[in-house]
Write an enzyme that holds these catalytic residues in place. Structure first.
Site, PDB file in Angstrom:
ATOM      1  N   LYS A  59     -26.434 -21.884  -7.372  1.00  0.00           N
ATOM      2  CA  LYS A  59     -26.659 -21.544  -5.962  1.00  0.00           C
ATOM      3  C   LYS A  59     -27.468 -22.648  -5.275  1.00  0.00           C
ATOM      4  CE  LYS A  59     -26.198 -16.583  -6.786  1.00  0.00           C
ATOM      5  NZ  LYS A  59     -26.819 -15.248  -6.934  1.00  0.00           N
ATOM      6  N   GLN A 103     -32.771 -12.689  -7.074  1.00  0.00           N
ATOM      7  CA  GLN A 103     -31.759 -12.632  -8.126  1.00  0.00           C
ATOM      8  C   GLN A 103     -31.946 -11.365  -8.970  1.00  0.00           C
ATOM      9  OE1 GLN A 103     -29.188 -14.667  -8.305  1.00  0.00           O
ATOM     10  NE2 GLN A 103     -28.326 -13.830 -10.186  1.00  0.00           N
ATOM     11  N   ASP A 126     -27.757 -11.494   0.663  1.00  0.00           N
ATOM     12  CA  ASP A 126     -27.004 -10.823  -0.399  1.00  0.00           C
ATOM     13  C   ASP A 126     -26.371  -9.534   0.107  1.00  0.00           C
ATOM     14  OD1 ASP A 126     -26.547 -11.762  -2.952  1.00  0.00           O
ATOM     15  OD2 ASP A 126     -28.623 -11.482  -3.586  1.00  0.00           O
TER      16      ASP A 126
HETATM   17  N1  GUN Z   1     -26.919 -10.961 -10.093  1.00  0.00           N
HETATM   18  C1  GUN Z   1     -25.609 -11.037 -10.363  1.00  0.00           C
HETATM   19  N2  GUN Z   1     -24.897 -11.247  -9.221  1.00  0.00           N
HETATM   20  C2  GUN Z   1     -25.797 -11.308  -8.224  1.00  0.00           C
HETATM   21  C3  GUN Z   1     -25.667 -11.505  -6.818  1.00  0.00           C
HETATM   22  O1  GUN Z   1     -24.589 -11.658  -6.246  1.00  0.00           O
HETATM   23  N3  GUN Z   1     -26.840 -11.478  -6.126  1.00  0.00           N
HETATM   24  C4  GUN Z   1     -28.041 -11.273  -6.741  1.00  0.00           C
HETATM   25  N4  GUN Z   1     -29.127 -11.264  -5.966  1.00  0.00           N
HETATM   26  N5  GUN Z   1     -28.185 -11.090  -8.019  1.00  0.00           N
HETATM   27  C5  GUN Z   1     -27.069 -11.107  -8.773  1.00  0.00           C
END
Ligand code: GUN
Length: 299
Positions: A59, A103, A126
């Site tokens: 990311k 996350q 998100d």
């Molecule tokens: N953990 C696995 N996929 C994601 C996601 O798309 N966003 C977040 N914040 N955590 C994750």
């Protein structure tokens, strides 16, 4: 969707994601050339989960590619709730920050619900704040969870018909299962949501024109679950070690087996994961435009 095995189309995420990233990057260059600041994303990681560290690295690298400023706040596994809430409050009040991502999963002593609720909805890139989930389920414009939004963009890019099709989703998480069901419904699919208590799961999946597998079980789905010609979207990511001790990444779907009968299938890696990252970039730019006052309003 009547493709035979020899015509199975692999739904590669990379080309679609690349073109989205390029468009966003051009947009950001135009804004900065006109004297605007760059978009900025703050990323929270708590603990040392290996998979989360890999996702975060991807990311942050994508932020660099697209021209988004990023900051990583990496906390020790034993960090308490108050410290995270305090850091979120500070970022919520910081006018130079457009997006905040925490996350998941978080260590079990933390309240995921309270932490996600503490992110300002206009910075919730998100799309997991109840406000944004509410907009999504009402069919209104807003910040949408990245993986479901990425799946829809991939289906659109490959021109997979959705209206009138039977879409089956395995998994009912807030992150993927529930939002992808809502998005498919908005595009006039007939949607069935399956989960761990569903009876006759393989038989229901065999009815699917579009099957989204977000169940978190390594290679659960084989070709006996698949309608010939169906479109299979695999959201799973698992590490597997072969007999020689070599590690590889596999999904929730037994790829080669299912590919022999599917019309379309996403690979793992290289399918949905790339789209998730591209959509995080798109959501951050969307939030940025809202903050600059140049995007169409949704609040
Ligand atoms: N953990 C696995 N996929 C994601 C996601 O798309 N966003 C977040 N914040 N955590 C994750």
């Amino acid at each position: 969707m009547s493709a035979t095995s020899s015509k199975t189309i692999i739904l590669e995420g990379a080309p679609t994601a690349k073109s989205i990233i390029e468009d966003l990057s051009i947009k950001i260059k135009e804004y900065t050339a006109a004297g605007k600041r760059k978009p900025a994303l703050a990323v929270f990681l708590v603990g040392n989960d290996h998979a989360s560290e890999v996702y975060i690295k991807n990311k942050i690298r994508a932020c660099g590619d697209v021209g988004i400023k990023s900051q990583l706040q990496h906390y020790a596994n034993n960090t308490d709730q108050f410290q995270i809430m305090k850091a979120l409050a500070k970022l919520n009040g910081d006018d130079t920050i457009d997006g905040i991502l925490v996350q998941l999963p978080l260590p079990s002593h933390l309240s995921t619900e309270e932490i996600l609720n503490a992110i300002a909805p206009d910075k919730d890139v998100d799309g997991l704040h109840p406000y944004n989930l509410g907009l999504l389920f009402a069919g209104r414009k807003g910040l949408q969870p990245c993986t479901p939004k990425g799946i829809m963009a991939l289906l659109a890019d490959y021109k997979i018909p959705i209206a009138g099709k039977h879409a089956v989703v395995i998994g009912r998480s807030n992150l993927v299962g529930k939002p992808i069901a809502a998005l498919l419904l908005q595009q006039n699919a007939t949607v069935t949501i399956c989960h761990s208590k569903t009876n006759n799961l393989p038989a229901i999946c065999k009815e699917a024109d579009i099957l989204v597998v977000a169940v978190g079980q390594k290679q659960l789905v084989d070709k006996n679950w698949i309608k010939p010609g169906a479109c299979i979207i695999d959201v799973g990511i698992h590490r597997q070690t072969d007999d020689q001790g070599k590690a590889k990444i596999v999904g929730d779907v037994l790829f080669d087996d299912v590919k022999s009968i599917a019309g379309y299938i996403t690979p793992v890696p290289g399918g949905v994961g790339k789209m998730t990252v591209a959509m995080l970039m798109a959501n951050t730019v969307f939030a940025y435009e809202q903050h600059l006052g140049v995007g169409a309003s949704f609040m």
